[in-house]
Design a protein around this motif. Structure first.
Motif, short mmCIF file in Angstrom:
data_model
loop_
_atom_site.label_atom_id
_atom_site.label_comp_id
_atom_site.label_asym_id
_atom_site.label_seq_id
_atom_site.Cartn_x
_atom_site.Cartn_y
_atom_site.Cartn_z
N VAL A 319 0.88 -1.11 0.06
CA VAL A 319 -0.10 -0.01 0.19
C VAL A 319 0.93 1.10 -0.02
O VAL A 319 2.05 1.20 0.68
CB VAL A 319 -1.02 -0.05 1.32
CG1 VAL A 319 -2.02 -1.11 1.12
CG2 VAL A 319 -0.21 -0.06 2.43
N VAL A 320 0.37 2.36 -0.82
CA VAL A 320 1.11 3.49 -0.78
C VAL A 320 0.30 4.66 -0.40
O VAL A 320 -0.72 4.71 -1.03
CB VAL A 320 1.69 3.64 -2.08
CG1 VAL A 320 2.53 5.06 -2.35
CG2 VAL A 320 2.63 2.52 -2.56
N ASN A 321 0.65 5.52 0.46
CA ASN A 321 -0.24 6.78 0.87
C ASN A 321 -0.30 7.64 -0.49
O ASN A 321 0.68 7.98 -0.98
CB ASN A 321 0.39 7.42 2.03
CG ASN A 321 -0.15 8.61 2.28
OD1 ASN A 321 -0.90 9.68 1.48
ND2 ASN A 321 -0.36 8.80 3.55
N GLY A 322 -1.73 7.74 -0.99
CA GLY A 322 -1.92 8.53 -2.15
C GLY A 322 -1.66 9.85 -2.16
O GLY A 322 -1.75 10.47 -3.13
N GLN A 323 -1.18 10.43 -0.90
CA GLN A 323 -0.94 12.04 -0.66
C GLN A 323 0.49 12.05 -0.63
O GLN A 323 0.80 13.05 -1.12
CB GLN A 323 -1.71 12.32 0.63
CG GLN A 323 -1.66 13.96 1.01
CD GLN A 323 -2.12 14.11 2.22
OE1 GLN A 323 -2.14 13.45 3.16
NE2 GLN A 323 -3.00 15.31 2.08
N THR A 324 1.23 11.17 0.21
CA THR A 324 2.43 11.44 0.80
C THR A 324 3.53 10.63 -0.21
O THR A 324 4.74 10.66 -0.09
CB THR A 324 2.78 11.46 2.29
OG1 THR A 324 2.51 9.98 2.47
CG2 THR A 324 1.73 12.22 2.99
N GLY A 325 3.13 9.05 -0.64
CA GLY A 325 4.20 8.38 -1.08
C GLY A 325 4.52 7.46 0.01
O GLY A 325 5.38 6.56 -0.63
N ARG A 326 4.11 7.42 0.94
CA ARG A 326 4.74 6.59 2.30
C ARG A 326 4.19 5.17 1.75
O ARG A 326 3.01 4.88 1.49
CB ARG A 326 4.09 7.00 3.63
CG ARG A 326 4.93 6.17 4.86
CD ARG A 326 4.41 6.77 6.04
NE ARG A 326 5.05 6.25 7.19
CZ ARG A 326 6.29 6.65 7.65
NH1 ARG A 326 6.52 7.74 7.19
NH2 ARG A 326 6.58 5.89 8.72
N VAL A 327 5.21 4.23 2.00
CA VAL A 327 4.86 2.82 1.65
C VAL A 327 4.83 1.87 2.63
O VAL A 327 5.60 1.99 3.80
CB VAL A 327 5.82 2.18 0.65
CG1 VAL A 327 5.58 0.91 0.03
CG2 VAL A 327 6.03 3.28 -0.86
N GLN A 328 4.05 0.75 2.55
CA GLN A 328 4.00 -0.08 3.66
C GLN A 328 3.52 -1.63 2.90
O GLN A 328 2.73 -1.26 2.07
CB GLN A 328 3.14 -0.17 4.94
CG GLN A 328 3.09 -1.30 5.96
CD GLN A 328 4.63 -1.29 6.66
OE1 GLN A 328 5.29 -2.39 6.34
NE2 GLN A 328 5.08 -0.08 7.14
N GLY A 329 3.96 -2.74 3.43
CA GLY A 329 3.42 -3.91 2.91
C GLY A 329 4.08 -5.16 3.39
O GLY A 329 5.03 -5.08 4.32
N GLU A 330 3.53 -6.30 2.74
CA GLU A 330 4.23 -7.61 3.21
C GLU A 330 5.28 -8.10 2.39
O GLU A 330 5.59 -7.63 1.33
CB GLU A 330 2.94 -8.48 3.06
CG GLU A 330 1.91 -8.49 3.82
CD GLU A 330 0.61 -9.37 3.48
OE1 GLU A 330 -0.03 -9.76 4.47
OE2 GLU A 330 0.42 -9.28 2.41
N ARG A 331 6.13 -8.75 2.85
CA ARG A 331 7.23 -9.24 2.19
C ARG A 331 7.64 -10.57 2.49
O ARG A 331 7.52 -11.17 3.62
CB ARG A 331 8.55 -8.22 2.37
CG ARG A 331 8.64 -7.94 3.99
CD ARG A 331 9.67 -8.89 4.51
NE ARG A 331 10.75 -9.26 3.81
CZ ARG A 331 11.84 -8.37 4.06
NH1 ARG A 331 12.10 -7.38 4.78
NH2 ARG A 331 13.20 -8.83 3.39
N PRO A 332 8.20 -11.41 1.59
CA PRO A 332 8.78 -12.62 1.65
C PRO A 332 10.04 -12.54 2.22
O PRO A 332 10.88 -11.51 1.74
CB PRO A 332 8.42 -13.40 0.42
CG PRO A 332 8.70 -12.36 -0.65
CD PRO A 332 8.04 -10.92 0.12
N TYR A 333 10.81 -13.52 2.63
CA TYR A 333 12.28 -13.54 2.83
C TYR A 333 12.93 -14.81 2.11
O TYR A 333 12.52 -15.88 1.83
CB TYR A 333 12.43 -14.04 4.38
CG TYR A 333 11.91 -12.95 5.51
CD1 TYR A 333 12.79 -11.83 5.56
CD2 TYR A 333 10.94 -12.68 5.69
CE1 TYR A 333 12.73 -10.65 6.62
CE2 TYR A 333 10.62 -11.73 6.72
CZ TYR A 333 11.31 -10.80 7.00
OH TYR A 333 11.10 -9.78 7.86
N SER A 334 14.15 -14.37 1.50
CA SER A 334 14.95 -15.37 0.59
C SER A 334 15.73 -16.25 1.88
O SER A 334 16.60 -15.45 2.40
CB SER A 334 15.68 -14.54 -0.01
OG SER A 334 16.95 -15.43 -0.87
#
Length: 364
Positions: A319-334
């Motif tokens: 997800v990306v804040n549509g006002q500021t561009g701040r990002v958060q999300g799920e991530r896998p590990y290698s």
């Protein structure tokens, strides 16, 4: 979730659909390039609504009815165009077959328009993915394959309240007392901190403006909280033109439950105010009674760019804040990257240990 196809605004020049563009802040026709300013379409003021009116759902102007479908995986409420019989949930990439039903709810009062175009949101997400430690290289490559991000207006409640709190508690003053203790068979004098408590009482007052509560459970709270802060001063009265080219999710957290969440946020701030008012070195709050007046609310929509990818059989959301561009999300590990890092750490530790051993030998 209200599908964008329910908010069509035909171009005066060619009849194609207009869409809202964040960069220009106006409606644009992608077919012929015609533009339509938004200024004449906005309402003059953003209205606050009395909480009791909202809880009783009184007044036909307050409510609206839409037809929705619920995602079987994440429970997001999605409304599709009647011509669409199957689609993919933008929140979790789960296939959704439409099964509509009536849904009556409080209309949005305000909207925070998108400020970022999709290209800027993709760049922000790619930069975020590139900065993740131990993420598989394939995930970033997969995310860059050109799949479109979804522009989603996520539902929130905001609450205003004028509060007065009477409290009783205790103020602690720290002082030091000299005591004698035995250490290695010998008496040693040392300073020991003590606290002297005194009963206090008082009153604090605070006006809360736009306490923000997420009104959806489609995304984990850790995602949406990490998107803060939002500049709510940019809120504008809701008009469906802002949804042209985007979607808007329906709320699933009721107004009553949202207000309970807001009260918890207010209580935390009030407790800090009380401790500051008590003063001293330490504080205890024995009792606090808060009175609320002029409690109002708004149902508002905040802009989020969303990507849901299935990578090696598992869904990942960004997800990306549509006002500021701040990002958060799920991530896998290698696993191999983690293993390589552990191995490199062991080799480095062994090399340092060997160098220390040689240095020690050189002294003798």
């Amino acid at each position: 979730m209200t599908d964008v196809l329910d908010h069509r605004f035909p171009c005066d020049a060619c009849g194609a659909d207009l869409r809202f563009t964040p960069a220009a802040g106006q409606l644009v026709c992608d077919h012929c390039g015609n533009t339509v300013p938004m200024e004449g379409r906005r309402v003059a003021t953003l209205q606050e609504i009395d909480l009791h009116t909202g809880l009783s759902q009184g007044g036909s102007d307050l409510m609206e009815e839409t037809r929705v479908s619920t995602c079987p995986n994440c429970a997001a409420q999605v409304e599709f165009d009647p011509d669409i019989h199957a689609a993919e949930c933008p929140f979790c990439a789960t296939p959704v077959v439409t099964d509509t039903g009536a849904h009556r709810h409080i209309k949005p009062a305000g909207v925070l328009p998108f400020a970022l175009e999709e290209t800027a949101a993709k760049e922000a997400m790619s930069d975020w993915l590139g900065g993740l430690w131990f993420a598989p290289n394939g995930l970033q490559a997969y995310a860059r394959k050109g799949r479109k991000m979804q522009g989603i207006y996520v539902p929130y409640w905001t609450f205003d309240a004028d509060t007065t709190t009477d409290y009783t508690g205790q103020r602690g003053t720290v002082y030091y007392q000299t005591v004698t203790v035995m250490r290695d068979g010998k008496p040693v004098r040392k300073q020991v901190p003590r606290t002297r408590w005194r009963t206090v009482s008082g009153r604090v007052a605070r006006f809360f403006d736009d306490v923000l509560v997420l009104a959806s459970r489609s995304l984990p709270a850790r995602f949406t909280k990490a998107l803060s802060p939002w500049d709510l001063s940019a809120l504008t009265p809701y008009t469906p033109e802002f949804l042209a080219g985007f979607r808007a999710e329906g709320y699933t957290v009721t107004l009553e439950d949202g207000f309970e969440d807001a009260k918890q946020q207010m209580d935390a701030v009030i407790n800090r105010d009380i401790r500051f008012d008590i003063g001293g070195d330490k504080q205890r709050i024995d009792h606090a009674r808060t009175q609320m007046r002029n409690v109002t609310f708004k149902h508002v929509l905040l802009p989020v760019w969303l990507a849901a990818y299935k990578y090696r059989g598992k869904s990942y959301r960004f997800v990306v804040n549509g006002q500021t561009g701040r990002v958060q999300g799920e991530r896998p590990y290698s696993a191999w990257k983690i293993g390589f890092a552990v191995l490199a750490g062991l080799v480095l530790a062994a090399a340092v240990g060997y160098a220390i051993a040689l240095s020690e030998q050189g002294r003798f």
